[in-house]
Design an enzyme around this catalytic site. Structure first.
Site, mmCIF file in Angstrom:
data_model
loop_
_atom_site.group_PDB
_atom_site.id
_atom_site.type_symbol
_atom_site.label_atom_id
_atom_site.label_comp_id
_atom_site.label_asym_id
_atom_site.label_seq_id
_atom_site.Cartn_x
_atom_site.Cartn_y
_atom_site.Cartn_z
ATOM 1 N N TRP A 1 -15.575 12.534 -12.487
ATOM 2 C CA TRP A 1 -14.696 12.215 -11.356
ATOM 3 C C TRP A 1 -14.022 13.457 -10.786
ATOM 4 O O TRP A 1 -13.681 13.512 -9.607
ATOM 5 C CB TRP A 1 -13.634 11.179 -11.754
ATOM 6 C CG TRP A 1 -12.681 11.599 -12.838
ATOM 7 C CD1 TRP A 1 -12.809 11.393 -14.179
ATOM 8 C CD2 TRP A 1 -11.424 12.299 -12.682
ATOM 9 N NE1 TRP A 1 -11.731 11.906 -14.867
ATOM 10 C CE2 TRP A 1 -10.859 12.472 -13.963
ATOM 11 C CE3 TRP A 1 -10.726 12.799 -11.591
ATOM 12 C CZ2 TRP A 1 -9.641 13.116 -14.189
ATOM 13 C CZ3 TRP A 1 -9.501 13.442 -11.806
ATOM 14 C CH2 TRP A 1 -8.980 13.596 -13.094
ATOM 15 N N TRP B 1 1.636 1.792 -3.440
ATOM 16 C CA TRP B 1 0.633 2.518 -4.227
ATOM 17 C C TRP B 1 0.855 4.021 -4.135
ATOM 18 O O TRP B 1 0.639 4.773 -5.087
ATOM 19 C CB TRP B 1 -0.789 2.174 -3.757
ATOM 20 C CG TRP B 1 -1.346 0.942 -4.425
ATOM 21 C CD1 TRP B 1 -1.408 -0.311 -3.903
ATOM 22 C CD2 TRP B 1 -1.921 0.863 -5.749
ATOM 23 N NE1 TRP B 1 -1.982 -1.174 -4.815
ATOM 24 C CE2 TRP B 1 -2.313 -0.474 -5.957
ATOM 25 C CE3 TRP B 1 -2.136 1.784 -6.771
ATOM 26 C CZ2 TRP B 1 -2.904 -0.911 -7.141
ATOM 27 C CZ3 TRP B 1 -2.724 1.350 -7.953
ATOM 28 C CH2 TRP B 1 -3.099 0.015 -8.136
ATOM 29 N N TRP C 1 -20.689 12.939 -19.283
ATOM 30 C CA TRP C 1 -21.008 13.199 -17.875
ATOM 31 C C TRP C 1 -22.244 14.086 -17.781
ATOM 32 O O TRP C 1 -22.454 14.963 -18.623
ATOM 33 C CB TRP C 1 -19.850 13.925 -17.174
ATOM 34 C CG TRP C 1 -18.543 13.204 -17.212
ATOM 35 C CD1 TRP C 1 -17.411 13.592 -17.878
ATOM 36 C CD2 TRP C 1 -18.210 11.969 -16.582
ATOM 37 N NE1 TRP C 1 -16.407 12.683 -17.687
ATOM 38 C CE2 TRP C 1 -16.866 11.670 -16.898
ATOM 39 C CE3 TRP C 1 -18.914 11.066 -15.763
ATOM 40 C CZ2 TRP C 1 -16.208 10.533 -16.440
ATOM 41 C CZ3 TRP C 1 -18.248 9.930 -15.307
ATOM 42 C CH2 TRP C 1 -16.926 9.674 -15.647
ATOM 43 N N TRP D 1 -8.792 8.835 -8.004
ATOM 44 C CA TRP D 1 -10.064 9.146 -8.679
ATOM 45 C C TRP D 1 -10.043 8.661 -10.121
ATOM 46 O O TRP D 1 -11.024 8.138 -10.639
ATOM 47 C CB TRP D 1 -10.374 10.651 -8.592
ATOM 48 C CG TRP D 1 -11.144 10.948 -7.340
ATOM 49 C CD1 TRP D 1 -10.657 11.466 -6.177
ATOM 50 C CD2 TRP D 1 -12.539 10.686 -7.107
ATOM 51 N NE1 TRP D 1 -11.659 11.553 -5.241
ATOM 52 C CE2 TRP D 1 -12.823 11.088 -5.786
ATOM 53 C CE3 TRP D 1 -13.571 10.157 -7.868
ATOM 54 C CZ2 TRP D 1 -14.097 10.974 -5.216
ATOM 55 C CZ3 TRP D 1 -14.838 10.043 -7.311
ATOM 56 C CH2 TRP D 1 -15.090 10.452 -6.009
ATOM 57 N N ASN E 1 -10.679 3.593 3.151
ATOM 58 C CA ASN E 1 -10.416 3.319 1.728
ATOM 59 C C ASN E 1 -11.546 2.561 1.038
ATOM 60 O O ASN E 1 -11.911 2.848 -0.098
ATOM 61 C CB ASN E 1 -9.104 2.543 1.593
ATOM 62 C CG ASN E 1 -8.764 2.276 0.137
ATOM 63 O OD1 ASN E 1 -8.587 3.209 -0.646
ATOM 64 N ND2 ASN E 1 -8.720 1.004 -0.240
ATOM 65 N N GLU F 1 0.846 -1.200 0.000
ATOM 66 C CA GLU F 1 0.000 0.000 0.000
ATOM 67 C C GLU F 1 0.885 1.254 0.000
ATOM 68 O O GLU F 1 0.562 2.247 -0.656
ATOM 69 C CB GLU F 1 -0.948 0.012 1.204
ATOM 70 C CG GLU F 1 -2.016 -1.070 1.158
ATOM 71 C CD GLU F 1 -2.891 -1.029 -0.100
ATOM 72 O OE1 GLU F 1 -3.139 0.061 -0.645
ATOM 73 O OE2 GLU F 1 -3.317 -2.118 -0.551
HETATM 74 P P1 FAD Z 1 -3.440 2.281 5.228
HETATM 75 O O1 FAD Z 1 -4.251 1.173 4.678
HETATM 76 O O2 FAD Z 1 -2.986 2.172 6.610
HETATM 77 O O3 FAD Z 1 -2.186 2.449 4.250
HETATM 78 C C1 FAD Z 1 -0.944 3.026 4.670
HETATM 79 C C2 FAD Z 1 -0.542 4.135 3.722
HETATM 80 O O4 FAD Z 1 -0.392 3.636 2.395
HETATM 81 C C3 FAD Z 1 -1.577 5.231 3.616
HETATM 82 O O5 FAD Z 1 -1.457 6.156 4.660
HETATM 83 C C4 FAD Z 1 -1.265 5.825 2.261
HETATM 84 O O6 FAD Z 1 -0.191 6.728 2.312
HETATM 85 C C5 FAD Z 1 -0.823 4.618 1.456
HETATM 86 N N1 FAD Z 1 -1.982 4.096 0.710
HETATM 87 C C6 FAD Z 1 -2.890 3.177 1.125
HETATM 88 N N2 FAD Z 1 -3.780 2.912 0.136
HETATM 89 C C7 FAD Z 1 -3.419 3.692 -0.906
HETATM 90 C C8 FAD Z 1 -3.937 3.875 -2.224
HETATM 91 N N3 FAD Z 1 -4.986 3.194 -2.681
HETATM 92 N N4 FAD Z 1 -3.318 4.750 -3.039
HETATM 93 C C9 FAD Z 1 -2.239 5.441 -2.624
HETATM 94 N N5 FAD Z 1 -1.695 5.304 -1.394
HETATM 95 C C10 FAD Z 1 -2.279 4.443 -0.548
HETATM 96 N N6 FAD Z 1 -4.870 8.778 -0.136
HETATM 97 C C11 FAD Z 1 -4.267 9.910 0.293
HETATM 98 O O7 FAD Z 1 -3.267 9.823 1.026
HETATM 99 N N7 FAD Z 1 -4.724 11.137 -0.076
HETATM 100 C C12 FAD Z 1 -5.814 11.299 -0.889
HETATM 101 O O8 FAD Z 1 -6.173 12.441 -1.215
HETATM 102 C C13 FAD Z 1 -6.494 10.117 -1.315
HETATM 103 N N8 FAD Z 1 -7.611 10.201 -2.088
HETATM 104 C C14 FAD Z 1 -8.256 9.036 -2.492
HETATM 105 C C15 FAD Z 1 -9.396 9.131 -3.299
HETATM 106 C C16 FAD Z 1 -10.059 7.975 -3.720
HETATM 107 C C17 FAD Z 1 -11.288 8.086 -4.624
HETATM 108 C C18 FAD Z 1 -9.587 6.711 -3.323
HETATM 109 C C19 FAD Z 1 -10.277 5.456 -3.783
HETATM 110 C C20 FAD Z 1 -8.442 6.607 -2.545
HETATM 111 C C21 FAD Z 1 -7.758 7.758 -2.116
HETATM 112 N N9 FAD Z 1 -6.596 7.685 -1.317
HETATM 113 C C22 FAD Z 1 -5.970 8.839 -0.915
HETATM 114 C C23 FAD Z 1 -5.949 6.373 -1.044
HETATM 115 C C24 FAD Z 1 -6.381 5.665 0.256
HETATM 116 O O9 FAD Z 1 -7.771 5.627 0.365
HETATM 117 C C25 FAD Z 1 -5.816 6.338 1.499
HETATM 118 O O10 FAD Z 1 -4.424 6.523 1.354
HETATM 119 C C26 FAD Z 1 -6.051 5.498 2.749
HETATM 120 O O11 FAD Z 1 -7.425 5.265 2.914
HETATM 121 C C27 FAD Z 1 -5.484 6.205 3.953
HETATM 122 O O12 FAD Z 1 -5.800 5.517 5.125
HETATM 123 P P2 FAD Z 1 -4.689 4.777 5.978
HETATM 124 O O13 FAD Z 1 -3.538 5.694 6.217
HETATM 125 O O14 FAD Z 1 -5.368 4.218 7.157
HETATM 126 O O15 FAD Z 1 -4.252 3.633 4.972
#
Ligand code: FAD
Length: 471
Positions: free
Chosen positions: A356, A275, A303, A379, A338, A272
Site C-alpha cells: 500500500w 472522516w 508483498w 491507504w 473517492n 465525511e
Molecule cells: P466529498 O465527498 O465532497 O467530501 C467532503 C470532504 O470530506 C472532502 O473534501 C474531505 O476533506 C472529507 N472526506 C471525504 N471522504 C473522506 C475520507 N474517506 N477520508 C477522509 N476525509 C474524507 N482525501 C484527501 O483529502 N487527501 C488524500 O490524500 C486522500 N487520499 C486518499 C487515498 C485513498 C486510497 C482513499 C480511498 C481515499 C483518500 N482520500 C483522501 C479521501 C477521499 O477520497 C477524498 O477526501 C475525497 O474523494 C475528496 O473529494 P471531495 O472533496 O469531492 O469529497
C-alpha cells in the site's frame, strides 16, 4: 502586548476569513504576512508535484488578497522567523496549528525558543473541527473506530466555533527584506507533462473555494448520500484540495450547512468531514501512520516486488477498464473520485499484491489534495491494516464496481476514449467481448488497449492465501 509589529506565519491556512491566528495578529498590531517554503517540510519526503502546482496558484491568490504584500521566503522557518524578529523588532508570532508529526515537534520547539527570548508565540486551531486531544474515550484514550469517534466523541463535544470574518483592520507592515522571493522564484511549476493540464481543471484560492462550496450546495448536496458513489455525477464537493491548503476552513463548511434544513444528505456530508477529523486523530496519535502498518500483523505480509505491475497501474494500463479510468483521471486532473480511489487501491494491494505504501507515494505525488493524514489513513484502511479498516478479505471486484457505479460508462469512456465504442455489456471486461464486437469498436486488445495484466479471480485467490498465511 504593547509592541506594534507581529508576524503571521501562513501554512495550511491560505485564506483571510476564519483565520484565527491572523485575526489575533491583526488585533495585536501591524502584521508581517509570511509564507516560508520549506522544501523538506513533509519530513524526508519532498512535496508532491501536484501539491507544488496547487501551491503556486494558491499563493498567487493569497498574495493578491494581501495587495501583493505576502512575504515569501525559502528555508527553515525557525531561522527565518528569528531573523525577521531581529530585523523588525517584531514582538509576536502567530500561526495556526498543523498536525504532521515533524511540524508538531518543530512548532513546540519554536514556541519555547521564542518565549524564552521574550517574544509572544501564539498558535490556534485553524484547520480542524475538533483537535485530536478534544475527542477521546471516557478513559482518555483515542478512539480507534470511526462511528464512536464521530457520533460519541465529536458530536457530543462542543460545537465547532462560528467562523470569523476577514479581519477588519489588516495593517500590513511594509518590509524590504533580503532573501524575499517572488512566487515565481519558488519554481513550484515543474516541467511535468501534466502540470498545465492539471491546473486547467481547477480554480484556486479562497474565493474559488467559497464559490465551489456554494456551487456544491446548489448542484450536489441534494442526494449526496447515494450520488457520492457515482463518479460520472457531480454529487461530491471537490473541496478536498481547498481544505488541504486551508483556502476554506471546515468550520466555514460545517456552519454553512447549518443554514440548510438537516437531511440525510447533510448528515452524511458532515460525517465525511468527520472522516477527515478521524484521519487527523489517527495521525496525531500514531505518528508513524504514513510508514508503518497500524496492524503489525501486516509487517509479515508477502508483498510482491514488481515494477512492471506498478508502472502499469500508475499509467492506467492494467487492462482493467475501471481501474485504468481512475488512474488516468488522477494523472490528467490531479484528483480521483473517492469510489475510484477505493477500487484502484484495492486492485493494487489485493490483485497486484503490491505494498500500500507504493500506492500512497504515487497518490502523494499526483493528487492536488494529497494530505498526509487522509492519504495514509485511507491507504491503510483500504489495505486492511489500518484503524476500523475494510477487512483484507473484502476485495473489490472491479468489473462489478464498474457495472454498478458507472453503469452507462460515462466516466470510463471519458478517460478511456479507446474503448468508447464498446457496448456497455463489455466495457468493463473487454476480454470477454466477441471478436466482431471488438472489431466494430476498433479495439484490438494487446495493441490499442492492454490485455489484463492479472487474472482477477486467480490474483484474488492468491491474495486470500497470502492473507491466511500471514495470520
Ligand atoms: P466529498 O465527498 O465532497 O467530501 C467532503 C470532504 O470530506 C472532502 O473534501 C474531505 O476533506 C472529507 N472526506 C471525504 N471522504 C473522506 C475520507 N474517506 N477520508 C477522509 N476525509 C474524507 N482525501 C484527501 O483529502 N487527501 C488524500 O490524500 C486522500 N487520499 C486518499 C487515498 C485513498 C486510497 C482513499 C480511498 C481515499 C483518500 N482520500 C483522501 C479521501 C477521499 O477520497 C477524498 O477526501 C475525497 O474523494 C475528496 O473529494 P471531495 O472533496 O469531492 O469529497
Amino acid at each position: 502586548m504593547s509592541a506594534s509589529i507581529v508576524i503571521h506565519w501562513f501554512r495550511q491556512d491560505l485564506r483571510l476569513s476564519d483565520n484565527p491566528a491572523l485575526s489575533a495578529a491583526c488585533d495585536a498590531g501591524e502584521v508581517i504576512p509570511l509564507y516560508v517554503l520549506n522544501d523538506k517540510e513533509y519530513g524526508a519526503r519532498e512535496l508532491g508535484g501536484a501539491t507544488k502546482n496547487w501551491l503556486h496558484y494558491s499563493l498567487k491568490a493569497l498574495n493578491e488578497s494581501l495587495n501583493e504584500q505576502l512575504l515569501i521566503m525559502r528555508g527553515d522557518p525557525a531561522v527565518i522567523i528569528n531573523s525577521l524578529i531581529q530585523e523588525t523588532g517584531a514582538a509576536g508570532v502567530f500561526w495556526n496549528r498543523c498536525y504532521e508529526p515533524w511540524r508538531v515537534e518543530h512548532d513546540a520547539q519554536l514556541k519555547s525558543d521564542l518565549e524564552e527570548n521574550g517574544v509572544t508565540a501564539k498558535s490556534f486551531n485553524g484547520s480542524l473541527l475538533w483537535e485530536p486531544w478534544q475527542v477521546g474515550k471516557p478513559d482518555g484514550s483515542p478512539y480507534k473506530v470511526f462511528t464512536p469517534f464521530y457520533r460519541k466523541g465529536c458530536l457530543q463535544a462542543q460545537e465547532p466555533r462560528k467562523p470569523l470574518p476577514v479581519p477588519g483592520q489588516l495593517r500590513i507592515h511594509p518590509l524590504n527584506t533580503e532573501g524575499a522571493l517572488s512566487i515565481d522564484e519558488l519554481n513550484l511549476l515543474e516541467e511535468r507533462p501534466w502540470s498545465a493540464q492539471v491546473s486547467s481543471h481547477w480554480e484556486h484560492g479562497e474565493k474559488a473555494a467559497q464559490n465551489r462550496l456554494y456551487a456544491f450546495f446548489e448542484d450536489g448536496l441534494s442526494d449526496y448520500k447515494d450520488g457520492r458513489n457515482f463518479p460520472a455525477l457531480t454529487h461530491t464537493s471537490r473541496l478536498s484540495p481547498h481544505l488541504h491548503f486551508g483556502e476554506i476552513s471546515p468550520n466555514q463548511i460545517w456552519r454553512a450547512l447549518g443554514s440548510h434544513e438537516e437531511t440525510r444528505d447533510i448528515d452524511h456530508f458532515r460525517s465525511e468531514l468527520g472522516w477527515r477529523e478521524f484521519s487527523y486523530s489517527l495521525l496525531f496519535n500514531n505518528p508513524t501512520l504514513p510508514k508503518s502498518n497500524l496492524n503489525e500483523k501486516f509487517d509479515n505480509f508477502p508483498w510482491l516486488s514488481d515494477d512492471q505491475r506498478l508502472f502499469a497501474w500508475q499509467k492506467g494500463q492494467t487492462g482493467i477498464p475501471i481501474v485504468d479510468a481512475g488512474m488516468r483521471e488522477l494523472w490528467q486532473t490531479g484528483y480521483m473520485h473517492n469510489r475510484l480511489r477505493m477500487i484502484v487501491g484495492s486492485f493494487l494491494v489485493k490483485n497486484l499484491l503490491l505494498d500500500w505504501r507504493l500506492g500512497e507515494e504515487w497518490f502523494w505525488d499526483c493528487l492536488v489534495d494529497a494530505d498526509l493524514a487522509n492519504n495514509s489513513a485511507s491507504w491503510q484502511w483500504i489495505a486492511g491494516c489500518g484503524a476500523d479498516a475494510a477487512p483484507y478479505f473484502r476485495i473489490f471486484n472491479p468489473i462489478l464496481q464498474g457495472e454498478k457505479f458507472d453503469a452507462h460508462g460515462d466516466y470510463t469512456r471519458r478517460f478511456l476514449p479507446e474503448l468508447k465504442d464498446l457496448p456497455d455489456k463489455y466495457l468493463f471486461k473487454p476480454w470477454e467481448a466477441p471478436k466482431d464486437i471488438l472489431q466494430s469498436a476498433c479495439v484490438t486488445l494487446g495493441e490499442n488497449y492492454p490485455l489484463p495484466i492479472v487474472d482477477l479471480k486467480k490474483s484474488r485467490d492468491e491474495a486470500l492465501r497470502a492473507f491466511e498465511e500471514m495470520k
